[in-house]
Design a protein around this motif. Structure first.
Motif, PDB file in Angstrom:
ATOM      1  N   GLY A   1      18.076  11.745   5.927  1.00 48.08           N
ATOM      2  CA  GLY A   1      18.374  12.468   7.107  1.00 48.08           C
ATOM      3  C   GLY A   1      17.212  13.545   7.305  1.00 48.08           C
ATOM      4  O   GLY A   1      17.659  14.833   7.459  1.00 48.08           O
ATOM      5  N   ALA A   2      16.072  13.100   7.101  1.00 50.95           N
ATOM      6  CA  ALA A   2      14.715  14.060   7.297  1.00 50.95           C
ATOM      7  C   ALA A   2      13.686  13.327   8.153  1.00 50.95           C
ATOM      8  O   ALA A   2      13.753  11.978   8.069  1.00 50.95           O
ATOM      9  N   GLU A   3      12.772  13.903   8.692  1.00 51.31           N
ATOM     10  CA  GLU A   3      11.656  13.294   9.518  1.00 51.31           C
ATOM     11  C   GLU A   3      10.534  12.876   8.453  1.00 51.31           C
ATOM     12  O   GLU A   3      10.584  13.551   7.416  1.00 51.31           O
ATOM     13  N   VAL A   4       9.482  12.118   9.166  1.00 53.26           N
ATOM     14  CA  VAL A   4       8.496  11.827   8.095  1.00 53.26           C
ATOM     15  C   VAL A   4       7.546  12.839   8.623  1.00 53.26           C
ATOM     16  O   VAL A   4       7.075  13.005   9.707  1.00 53.26           O
ATOM     17  N   SER A   5       6.788  13.332   7.678  1.00 49.74           N
ATOM     18  CA  SER A   5       5.624  14.561   8.200  1.00 49.74           C
ATOM     19  C   SER A   5       4.179  14.099   7.890  1.00 49.74           C
ATOM     20  O   SER A   5       3.433  14.534   8.556  1.00 49.74           O
ATOM     21  N   ALA A   6       4.049  13.042   7.090  1.00 50.12           N
ATOM     22  CA  ALA A   6       2.652  12.556   6.891  1.00 50.12           C
ATOM     23  C   ALA A   6       2.789  10.938   6.426  1.00 50.12           C
ATOM     24  O   ALA A   6       3.788  10.456   5.694  1.00 50.12           O
ATOM     25  N   VAL A   7       1.666  10.332   6.687  1.00 50.10           N
ATOM     26  CA  VAL A   7       1.709   9.160   6.272  1.00 50.10           C
ATOM     27  C   VAL A   7       0.088   8.497   5.738  1.00 50.10           C
ATOM     28  O   VAL A   7      -0.802   9.361   6.127  1.00 50.10           O
ATOM     29  N   ARG A   8       0.220   7.875   4.809  1.00 50.32           N
ATOM     30  CA  ARG A   8      -0.995   7.069   4.288  1.00 50.32           C
ATOM     31  C   ARG A   8      -0.901   5.765   4.296  1.00 50.32           C
ATOM     32  O   ARG A   8       0.171   5.162   4.065  1.00 50.32           O
ATOM     33  N   VAL A   9      -2.074   4.937   4.385  1.00 46.19           N
ATOM     34  CA  VAL A   9      -2.059   3.581   4.081  1.00 46.19           C
ATOM     35  C   VAL A   9      -3.205   3.094   3.396  1.00 46.19           C
ATOM     36  O   VAL A   9      -4.296   3.311   3.582  1.00 46.19           O
ATOM     37  N   LEU A  10      -2.822   2.531   2.132  1.00 44.55           N
ATOM     38  CA  LEU A  10      -3.918   1.950   1.298  1.00 44.55           C
ATOM     39  C   LEU A  10      -3.892   0.518   1.467  1.00 44.55           C
ATOM     40  O   LEU A  10      -2.919  -0.096   1.517  1.00 44.55           O
ATOM     41  N   VAL A  11      -4.955  -0.089   1.226  1.00 47.28           N
ATOM     42  CA  VAL A  11      -5.341  -1.404   1.619  1.00 47.28           C
ATOM     43  C   VAL A  11      -5.821  -2.125   0.317  1.00 47.28           C
ATOM     44  O   VAL A  11      -7.001  -1.907  -0.152  1.00 47.28           O
ATOM     45  N   PRO A  12      -5.141  -2.970  -0.358  1.00 45.54           N
ATOM     46  CA  PRO A  12      -5.518  -3.636  -1.501  1.00 45.54           C
ATOM     47  C   PRO A  12      -6.450  -4.882  -1.220  1.00 45.54           C
ATOM     48  O   PRO A  12      -6.752  -5.188  -0.248  1.00 45.54           O
ATOM     49  N   ARG A  13      -6.786  -5.405  -2.383  1.00 49.35           N
ATOM     50  CA  ARG A  13      -7.474  -6.858  -2.249  1.00 49.35           C
ATOM     51  C   ARG A  13      -6.764  -7.758  -1.306  1.00 49.35           C
ATOM     52  O   ARG A  13      -5.323  -7.709  -1.409  1.00 49.35           O
ATOM     53  N   HIS A  14      -7.378  -8.396  -0.469  1.00 47.09           N
ATOM     54  CA  HIS A  14      -6.601  -9.272   0.780  1.00 47.09           C
ATOM     55  C   HIS A  14      -5.984 -10.545  -0.057  1.00 47.09           C
ATOM     56  O   HIS A  14      -6.366 -11.131  -0.970  1.00 47.09           O
ATOM     57  N   ASN A  15      -4.791 -10.735   0.431  1.00 46.59           N
ATOM     58  CA  ASN A  15      -4.131 -12.020   0.254  1.00 46.59           C
ATOM     59  C   ASN A  15      -4.890 -13.091   0.998  1.00 46.59           C
ATOM     60  O   ASN A  15      -4.980 -13.008   2.185  1.00 46.59           O
ATOM     61  N   ARG A  16      -5.239 -14.244   0.443  1.00 52.47           N
ATOM     62  CA  ARG A  16      -6.184 -15.275   1.196  1.00 52.47           C
ATOM     63  C   ARG A  16      -5.329 -16.094   1.983  1.00 52.47           C
ATOM     64  O   ARG A  16      -5.631 -16.856   2.870  1.00 52.47           O
ATOM     65  N   ASN A  17      -4.027 -15.997   1.705  1.00 52.59           N
ATOM     66  CA  ASN A  17      -2.983 -16.784   2.364  1.00 52.59           C
ATOM     67  C   ASN A  17      -3.280 -16.314   4.136  1.00 52.59           C
ATOM     68  O   ASN A  17      -2.669 -16.907   5.021  1.00 52.59           O
ATOM     69  N   GLY A  18      -3.330 -15.051   4.170  1.00 51.08           N
ATOM     70  CA  GLY A  18      -3.458 -14.520   5.633  1.00 51.08           C
ATOM     71  C   GLY A  18      -4.857 -14.460   6.087  1.00 51.08           C
ATOM     72  O   GLY A  18      -5.003 -13.789   7.170  1.00 51.08           O
ATOM     73  N   GLY A  19      -5.870 -14.968   5.341  1.00 49.53           N
ATOM     74  CA  GLY A  19      -7.244 -15.028   6.203  1.00 49.53           C
ATOM     75  C   GLY A  19      -7.652 -13.822   6.088  1.00 49.53           C
ATOM     76  O   GLY A  19      -7.965 -13.033   5.182  1.00 49.53           O
TER      77      GLY A  19
END
Ligand SMILES: [Mg+2]
Ligand SMILES: [Mg+2]
Ligand SMILES: [Mg+2]
Ligand SMILES: [Mg+2]
Lengths: 337, 337, 337, 337
Positions: free
Chosen positions: B183-201
């Motif tokens: 019941g609340a809004e989102v006020s901030a976001v971050r996105v972290l990117v780990p080592r890639h999954n090779r299944n996804g090229g």
């Protein structure tokens, strides 16, 4: 440091010697003997233990405080009686003896001695999960117990495994366990035989063993000894207000290939490894402190034999078989709960 | 019997038509239209619905009580606005519109109308497990919520799936869900990117999306879209005194090959099939009773767009991105909790 | 029989002495010392050990083969250095030392000695569940690991517990664990602070610690130290094709009062009791066989200190803090994987 | 739109009317009747259905395509026979009839008609978990089934509940389920009676019902009807190579107060709500498409009665009771598997 002599240096004996010498605290193996003298000499040489020609000689060795019997079942009686005669504590691997009569002779000898010297190797009482189950029941949180559902499953059994062994070697662990769990004797048994598992060829497998306890609890035990997928020991106790079930070792869950998978132990070694350690460690500590052993008694060994014999008769005849035990010597009144 | 007109008879549209005509109660599909007129004619013919040339025409059909928008995303705005102009309830598949500006135009139109006509197709709010989770939190049994850990996993994604879609198409379900859950809004976001999954090229996969809610709750969402083993939606809410976790459909456990295995759904259809049914059934019942829709509102559609845009920026820049929403029209005050 | 001298006979020291004298195999405690000479005399008297005036004197005792350091953290450096100077194996409870500089002095001393003498008391590496988890990952069955989600939850903490301790005393176990699990160093850390748990008063609790590993794996750790319901240690590793999660001790399930309930451990003693036993037993066996210790090395102690310091800075500043370690001495190349 | 007439507008009848009018697709309730004419008038009035004076009159109503029998058990036979005589499909709540003889008269009438018209309300066959269990068994992944362990637990039963009802009303669901699961008839039954649950006063509760299937599978069913903690339906099928167990609805797990807790349903309504919906929806669709019903047949109703009668005899006598069925009419050969 408790000095233990080991009679029987076959597979189980060697495993217990490994445990006593490299895992447990406060114990040394000072003497060994075996019907195969070469094996005994080899094992004894490696750990610096005296090698005796006979079990009786080992029992008499002043450097032996307590005796561990791991020899062939039919010889258990004589070595246990020898230890009692010498007044030395003796831990005897199951069975206590191969006939009820032999068990009764041991009861008589121990009663004549006047205090407990014998412990029988039913190790489930030392398993963390069974102990947690018993604590849950004893706490009263599920009310008075009324039924128990068990399963005892092995992935496979060796070719020499015969039908009676499903009772005498396999289900005998549940026989001892329920007597301990409920503090009551088994009064009657039935064995039902479903369609056979073709993995076992001609073997009557699985079985459904049904035990009636003296206090009215009914226990059913599925015995499946060729079920391939692993070694699985399960139990759920049904009380008046709820139930309590055995958990077990589930160290990891793997999500893979469309499924959340939790491993099942491969065999009894993996499942009960720790219970064997606890069983002997507690025995060592109890004996070292000068007390009586606290684990399964000669009476427990005798009762297991009586129920086991009835189970075999039930399997052969299809009948409900009643069990009547001799009067329990005063010595064991406390242990039987 | 509520008479529904469906705009867009592609894959999703046909699935909803199947649902409306063969699964749900109290509803009929009376009209259809699609940019591909041949498909519209075929689908309409099979169910005996009028086939319209345009969405606007369908909206104007007197035999249409309510509208279901399943067309291509960029067309959502115009059809939703047309329905509002006609004063007809409209269920719009996600997204409400493809830009925040378009969402705001819809908010304005609906506010001018004076009552809710729009529902957006975020179906997790109708899932039995999410509802049980919300009930557990709202009951107070874990105390005030402080954090939530989520995972959104797909076995695989099609070749046209691009990096931004992990936010806009995949995590957007969590974005809507946490707004509803807390019941609340989102006020901030971050996105972290780990080592890639090779299944996804080359795809940036997996991602760790971190949302800060206006009331201080922090939510982390693992988004993995090539994880092969299945479709797995998980969530655990951490409260002051305990936690509550999503269970899920686990109809059977199989013991086989050394493992206890519980199946994982293959895809979102299997996992959320029932939620889609409940979503539309509740909408049909609410509209039929003459009330406003109770599901996700146009405001929810706008807020999801705003958070989603911020998420994409966070992914591209590596920054923590703040979110500021316009003032919430009074109409939605209740819905946003 | 390995002869061990124990420096520090406070709570942890006494618990390890209990373990060495009544649980473990092949070890005796021959000497003790403590800053509180009365306690040392009392403890030493009960087990028949020589009581030394100082740690340095104990290290020099010819009846001491190996040293166990359980004293106050700030004194660890001096006793570890003394043991290295004497060429004696030393097991040091965590932390290795209270500053990175002190850790580096120990690395230098050990490098000068030329072989490993030091083991640091990070016991999770000896826990059955973490070991099963590592085996699952190393088997390749989930593919290359990409992320790990952890939770470290305590029911409560004592009044003297301050914010930094959530990193230095609590999460430090996860810091060591992930370095071991993935065979890689931690290269950066962030700490996010959600709404506070009112159970902890002013304490910043819970925290979300995010670690970036040198090989690109990202680890998130929820640290909740006032969550009341119990002590709960969880971990799930996300790989390319699946995930592997920590199971744990769940010996019994009770169906009662509308619920299937599985107990959670009350505290770390209950959860990791066995890991402590295994940790020291393996150390005793390795040293007794004349080898180097196999557990966490001085390098591991140094790296934990460096990550821990960065974590505290991240908590105080809100920044992402990079970690740079000194060049790893050749001695440790193997241990760090 | 299938037009259904409902005979019996008591509790179950009203619940089915709610289901048919507000949940299911493609069906309308056009006529009702009840022995209590006031109730029938009230219910019929609310949904705009014709109110008939008798069931026979309702069956004859041209506006009734199919009949749903929800009246008192002893009247089931006459209404089912009336529907057959009219050539109309009839869904009859369990039991099909209260005696085996009555069931046989229905079999004869249906055989004379020449195709299936009757479906009996055993709804477990429509439950998602039982269906997943059957799919697991039929897939062959656990090998040929050999045993099944079941539990049927109720939190409590009303005061009028008598001993026989544990078989005829409670375990009868398992009786139907195992016949469907294994595609085989039950050939013998036993009932064992453990110590009574004091929650049930004088009631013989719990019971252990043991069924032998014609193909050698043995099924044990714990019936506990006063176990307080909830409604719990469990089943594990033991095959040659593994086992498959019923999961169930576990939407949420709560960690609180020292325990991970998963809720148990409160009663059968909660557990099987969806199964009732599916049961009638599939019936509606099958009948609407002009086909025969696919659910439990009159033969299944007869067989359940025969096994149930044998179960009551087994409970009263303590004997193993054999079951012999009449020859199965050709009409049902397929349905019985
Ligand atoms: Mg044993
Ligand atoms: Mg949707
Ligand atoms: Mg430690
Ligand atoms: Mg029914």
């Amino acid at each position: 440091m408790l000095k233990v002599g080991v009679i029987g240096t076959g597979m189980i004996g060697q495993d217990h010697i490994r445990r006593l010498t490299t895992v447990l605290n406060g114990v040394a193996v000072t003497a060994v003997t075996d019907v195969d003298t070469a094996v005994a000499a080899d094992v004894g040489g490696r750990i610096g233990a005296t090698v005796h020609a006979t079990g009786e000689e080992l029992v008499g060795d002043p450097a032996v405080d307590a005796v561990l019997v791991c020899s062939w079942g039919p010889t258990h009686e004589q070595y246990v009686l020898a230890a009692i005669a010498a007044g030395k504590p003796v831990f005897c691997e199951k069975p206590l003896a191969t006939t009820q009569e032999a068990c009764l002779r041991i009861l008589d000898a121990e009663a004549a001695h006047g205090s407990r010297l014998v412990q029988v190797g039913y190790m489930r009482r030392f398993d963390f999960a069974y102990r947690a189950l018993k604590m849950a029941v004893d706490s009263g949180e599920i009310g008075l117990p009324l039924m128990m559902h068990c399963a005892h499953r092995n992935a496979s059994v060796p070719p020499f495994y015969r039908g009676d062994m499903a009772i005498t070697d396999t289900a005998v662990h549940e026989i001892d366990m329920v007597r301990w769990m409920f503090g009551a004797e088994v009064s009657a048994v039935r064995v039902l035989v479903p369609r056979h598992n073709r993995n076992g060829g001609e073997l009557e497998d699985p079985l459904l063993l049904i035990m009636e306890m003296a206090d009215g609890v009914i226990v059913d035990v599925e015995v499946s000894v060729n079920i391939r997928y692993g070694y699985d020991i399960r139990g759920e106790i049904v009380g008046e207000n709820g139930t309590a079930s055995l958990g077990g070792p589930a160290p990891v869950a793997v999500r893979r290939d469309g499924r959340v998978g939790v491993p099942v132990p491969a065999d009894w070694r993996e499942r009960f490894l720790q219970a064997y350690d606890v069983e002997l460690q507690e025995w060592v500590h109890a004996i070292s402190l000068g007390g009586q052993p606290l684990g399964p008694s000669a009476w427990d060994g005798y009762a297991a034999a009586a129920v086991s014999d009835a189970g075999v008769e039930a399997l052969r005849t299809g009948n409900r078989v009643l069990i009547s035990l001799v009067d329990q010597p005063k010595l064991y009144a406390e242990a039987a709960g």
